[in-house]
Design an enzyme around this catalytic site. Structure first.
Site, PDB file in Angstrom:
ATOM      1  N   GLU A 134     -14.071 -12.529  -5.422  1.00  0.00           N
ATOM      2  CA  GLU A 134     -12.740 -12.029  -5.818  1.00  0.00           C
ATOM      3  C   GLU A 134     -11.625 -12.704  -5.016  1.00  0.00           C
ATOM      4  OE1 GLU A 134     -15.046  -9.967  -4.446  1.00  0.00           O
ATOM      5  OE2 GLU A 134     -15.809  -8.754  -6.091  1.00  0.00           O
ATOM      6  N   LYS A 171     -15.255  -9.692   8.082  1.00  0.00           N
ATOM      7  CA  LYS A 171     -14.233 -10.556   7.468  1.00  0.00           C
ATOM      8  C   LYS A 171     -14.836 -11.856   6.961  1.00  0.00           C
ATOM      9  CE  LYS A 171     -10.541  -8.042   8.200  1.00  0.00           C
ATOM     10  NZ  LYS A 171      -9.757  -7.554   7.078  1.00  0.00           N
ATOM     11  N   GLU A 207     -16.054 -10.924   3.669  1.00  0.00           N
ATOM     12  CA  GLU A 207     -14.915 -10.694   2.778  1.00  0.00           C
ATOM     13  C   GLU A 207     -14.340 -12.021   2.274  1.00  0.00           C
ATOM     14  OE1 GLU A 207     -11.238  -9.338   4.585  1.00  0.00           O
ATOM     15  OE2 GLU A 207     -10.929  -7.932   2.939  1.00  0.00           O
ATOM     16  N   GLU A 238       0.831  -1.205   0.000  1.00  0.00           N
ATOM     17  CA  GLU A 238       0.000   0.000   0.000  1.00  0.00           C
ATOM     18  C   GLU A 238       0.866   1.256   0.000  1.00  0.00           C
ATOM     19  OE1 GLU A 238      -3.808  -0.559   1.983  1.00  0.00           O
ATOM     20  OE2 GLU A 238      -3.493   1.345   2.990  1.00  0.00           O
ATOM     21  N   CYS A 262     -10.097  -1.879  14.733  1.00  0.00           N
ATOM     22  CA  CYS A 262     -10.392  -3.306  14.954  1.00  0.00           C
ATOM     23  C   CYS A 262     -10.522  -3.676  16.430  1.00  0.00           C
ATOM     24  CB  CYS A 262      -9.309  -4.169  14.328  1.00  0.00           C
ATOM     25  SG  CYS A 262      -8.963  -3.741  12.633  1.00  0.00           S
ATOM     26  N   CYS A 273      -8.278  -2.004   4.233  1.00  0.00           N
ATOM     27  CA  CYS A 273      -8.121  -3.170   5.120  1.00  0.00           C
ATOM     28  C   CYS A 273      -9.430  -3.578   5.760  1.00  0.00           C
ATOM     29  CB  CYS A 273      -7.160  -2.878   6.260  1.00  0.00           C
ATOM     30  SG  CYS A 273      -5.713  -2.012   5.772  1.00  0.00           S
ATOM     31  N   GLU A 307       2.051   1.648  -3.455  1.00  0.00           N
ATOM     32  CA  GLU A 307       0.928   2.102  -4.283  1.00  0.00           C
ATOM     33  C   GLU A 307       0.707   3.603  -4.093  1.00  0.00           C
ATOM     34  OE1 GLU A 307      -2.804   0.254  -3.333  1.00  0.00           O
ATOM     35  OE2 GLU A 307      -3.861   1.213  -5.000  1.00  0.00           O
ATOM     36  N   SER A 353      -7.479   1.922  -2.286  1.00  0.00           N
ATOM     37  CA  SER A 353      -6.270   1.150  -2.544  1.00  0.00           C
ATOM     38  C   SER A 353      -6.697  -0.199  -3.094  1.00  0.00           C
ATOM     39  CB  SER A 353      -5.497   0.962  -1.244  1.00  0.00           C
ATOM     40  OG  SER A 353      -4.604  -0.114  -1.376  1.00  0.00           O
TER      41      SER A 353
END
Ligand code: SF4
Ligand code: SF4
Ligand code: SF4
Ligand code: FES
Lengths: 593, 154
Positions: A374, A366, A369, A280, A523, A307, A283, A327
């Site tokens: 993907e 999560k 996710e 990142e 988190c 994230c 990037e 990102s």
């Protein structure tokens, strides 16, 4: 100051303090259900009623400000009887199958019922007439209306803290229920899966969709090699579900417990957090170069961190025009998953189809996710099962592990090493701080100009934080950044994210890099963390995260030996072709309802 | 089902885009179309910058802001005690037979919906019904049959 009497004891409180808070100051316990420290007053459950001298009716102590000269009694016959009836009425509509309920022993309704020790039922049992429904459609949680007491904590959470308002109070009277838009399945509405509502639900009406049984099955399948990764925020909260006070760091014990549960390899998401920083950070620098030096108009700034899967889904639903600003880096969980079935498999000579990859996360999003289409870059499902901190605590209890008395242990190697920079991902501002520690050093060849590497302006519990870093003394390759002022912002909780998005959209803020975490506190306050979670507890977990960082030998991601090794042996360099294949992703636009 | 078109935009320009405008906008849509489609609610949410669930929550609280498909004429039969004692059931039966639908249903041609409602304030002239906004009172099965017939010819 306001002076009042509660149960004949004098107490003085600030103007605006509720009777409930005044009583707590005297250590007088008044039960509550709809009240939650993080949320506005609702005053709908009425279990907190008390008797006020001179008042005609009982008053809700959570919703009544203390007034001068008030005389309050919290424990009269009238109060007790009324409170008892209120709880009994709730139970008359409640499917009370406690022993089979996921929230057994961790339920505020149950503990109230327990305090009252009801024997007989005086009210009719209405459960069978109610035609309650259970919504299992979400990847992250189950919504069981037969356990719902309509306290609306979830509704207030979703609108006040998250500004999503995916759920609402629908209908009225006996038909009142917590509902999504026109009763659609939760998987088909704007819900971000953040689980903040789950964390605040006092009953079993909202619980995580557990993967405990699937994980046990994998562990006991001799054909499978089960690897587990643990997110940074888990180690500073897990203890709360296993008898410790908030703020206790239990990293070593957790690692040992995971090994005793039977995982073949106990590894660390902190490793892939460090890797995220490399990807990142690079990037960001590439985007800055293209935008500032090459004048490439197609480059979208600010760049937002990626994230937090709840945050990603929030943007996909509500601000799809900003998807190019995200990102492309996968979250540390998913980077880890993609590498577990490629790099790790190869290195350990294991057939990737035999690897089951499990993650322990502070997060319910999560789970969603990991299920995204993907997230199959390895050719398999990169992360097979996601367990929350709470679910790990359940497994430790199921296995009969004496957590308090087990030894501490270290992570296994290859993808088990981490730095303090990876650890602080767990707190709001942590990704920013970790990224700055590395990016600044890449650009200038020097450490960030903050004492002991602690970039304090990006830390703390303010909803929106801003900072400007002046870049001076650049090394040759990054000379174009000489004198530039890097403007960054940080938000946690989606309501704060929403504020930033509105400012950016309306051109009122020009940032280069923005860190956003869907959950309040980051988190450490995730939807999968131990219950209760509130500001005080978040602060304790946050302090523990920074302590963990300070105790680490290495505190900059680019120094992580496992990270250095993986670039050398496998990935080549940050943002390489291979990195893009495995560690980066793309996003989709979703409906806004 | 109707297409909401520009209606929501026009209404929110007229009433304002603040949250307080939610009720007048919903009422105006229902005035025109008898019920709220999902599309209409999503549009309202967008104009007022609130969530679609909040619009639904508000609408579902009010019986008269219907969120189910309704016919051109919505017949509401008062179900409260006075009308019940004065022969509401016979009225319902007559309507059901005429339209060949049950309470809660809409005719296949989308002309009529039949529902029950709480007190509409015509107890002194019970039994009473509403057809859209118009009350009809002191009904008998014969009278209601005539009234529905008239509407069928409209
Ligand atoms: S929600 Fe609470 S009271 Fe209800 S069944 Fe579960 S544990 Fe028991
Ligand atoms: S789902 Fe939970 S938090 Fe929401 S109203 Fe029901 S009991 Fe309260
Ligand atoms: S998971 Fe988050 S977004 Fe979804 S309903 Fe709960 S609080 Fe709202
Ligand atoms: S806690 Fe006071 S009314 Fe619910």
């Amino acid at each position: 100051m306001i002076n009042l009497l509660i149960n004949d004891q004098k107490v003085a409180v600030q103007n605006g303090t509720t009777v409930l808070a005044a009583a707590r100051k005297l250590k007088i316990n008044i039960p509550t259900l709809c009240n939650h420290d993080d949320l506005c007053v609702a005053g709908n459950c009425r279990v907190c009623i008390v008797e006020q001298k001179g008042a005609k009716t009982l008053i809700a102590s959570c919703a009544t400000p203390a007034a001068e000269g008030m005389e309050i009694h919290t424990n009269t016959l009238k109060v007790r009887n009324a409170r008892k009836h209120i709880v009994e009425l709730l139970l008359s509509e409640h499917r009370s199958d406690c022993t089979k309920c996921y929230k057994n022993q961790n339920c505020e309704l149950q503990s109230l019922a327990n305090d009252f020790a009801f024997g007989d039922h005086v009210f009719l049992d209405l459960v069978e007439d109610k035609k309650y429904s259970i919504d299992r459609s979400s990847a992250s949680f189950i919504k069981d209306d037969s356990k719902c007491i309509r306290c609306q904590r979830c509704v207030r959470t979703c609108s006040e803290l998250q500004s999503v308002a995916a759920i609402t109070v629908a209908n009225k009277g006996a038909h009142q229920k917590i509902s999504s838009f026109h009763n659609r399945p939760m998987s088909q509405v704007v819900c971000t899966n953040c689980g903040q509502c789950v964390n605040r639900c006092p009953t079993g009406a909202l619980v995580e969709k557990t993967a405990i049984d699937q994980v046990w099955d994998a562990i006991y399948d001799p054909d499978k090699h089960v690897v587990v990764q643990t997110a940074p925020a888990v180690r500073v909260a897990l203890g709360e579900d296993l008898g410790y006070d908030p703020g206790e760091r239990v990293t070593g014990k957790m690692v040992n417990a995971l090994r005793q549960l039977g995982f073949n390899s106990v590894l660390d998401t902190d490793f892939s957090a460090d890797l995220t920083i490399m990807e990142e950070g690079t990037e960001l620098l590439v985007r800055l170069k293209k935008a500032l030096v090459d004048g490439d108009k197609s480059i979208s700034l600010p760049m937002f961190t990626s994230c937090s899967p709840g945050w990603i889904k929030f943007v996909e639903h509500k601000y799809p025009e900003f998807l190019p600003n995200m990102s492309t880096c996968k979250s540390p969980q998913q980077m880890f998953g993609a590498l577990a079935k490629t790099f790790y498999a190869k290195k350990n000579n294991i057939d990737p189809s035999k690897i089951v990859s499990v993650s322990i996360m502070p997060c319910t999003a999560k789970k969603f996710e990991a299920d995204r289409p993907e997230m199959r870059s390895s050719g398999f499902k990169d992360v097979d099962y996601v367990l929350t901190t709470r679910e790990l605590a359940v497994m430790i209890k199921q296995a009969g592990i004496d957590f308090r008395n087990i030894e501490e242990a270290n992570y296994d190697s290859v993808m088990g090493n981490s730095t303090g920079a990876g650890v602080i991902f767990g707190a709001t501002g942590g990704v920013m701080e970790a990224a700055l520690r590395t990016a600044y050093e890449i650009v200038t060849g020097r450490e960030v100009p903050f004492g002991n590497l602690n970039i304090t302006p990006v830390r703390g519990m303010d909803g929106v934080k801003e900072a400007t870093i002046k870049i001076e003394g650049c090394v040759e390759a990054w000379k174009f950044l000489e004198g530039a002022e890097l403007k960054v912002a940080i938000a946690h909780g989606l309501a704060n994210a929403n504020k930033i998005m509105k400012m950016v959209r309306d051109g009122k803020a020009t940032y280069h890099f923005v860190e956003i975490m869907a959950c309040p506190g980051g988190c450490i306050g995730g939807g999968g963390q131990p219950i209760p979670t509130n500001l005080k507890i978040r602060q304790k977990r946050m302090a523990a995260i920074y302590a963990e960082d300070e105790h680490k030998e290495l505190r900059k991601s680019h120094l992580n030996p496992d990270v250095i090794a993986i670039y050398k042996e496998f990935l080549d360099q940050p943002n390489s072709h291979k990195s893009h294949e495995l560690l980066h992703t793309h996003y989709v636009e979703r409906d806004n309802y | 089902m109707y297409q909401v078109g520009n209606l929501v935009k026009e209404l929110s320009d007229k009433h304002g885009h603040a949250r307080e405008s939610l009720m007048p906008i919903l009422q105006a849509i229902v005035q025109k179309h008898n019920y709220l489609t999902d599309e209409a609610m999503v549009e309202v949410a967008r104009e007022l910058d609130i969530s679609a669930a909040e619009v639904y929550g508000t609408a579902s609280f009010y019986t008269f802001l219907d969120t189910q498909v309704k016919g051109k004429y919505v017949i509401r039969v008062c179900k409260t005690i006075t009308c019940s004692m004065k022969g509401k059931s016979d009225i319902i039966q007559s309507i059901e037979e005429m339209l060949n639908i049950k309470v809660g249903e809409t005719t296949p041609d989308n002309q009529f919906s039949l529902i029950e409602t709480n007190c509409i304030g015509w107890c002194h002239k019970a039994p009473a019904i509403l057809i859209n906004d118009l009350p009809f009172t002191e009904l008998t099965p014969e009278k209601v049959t005539e009234i529905i017939k008239d509407y069928m010819q409209k």
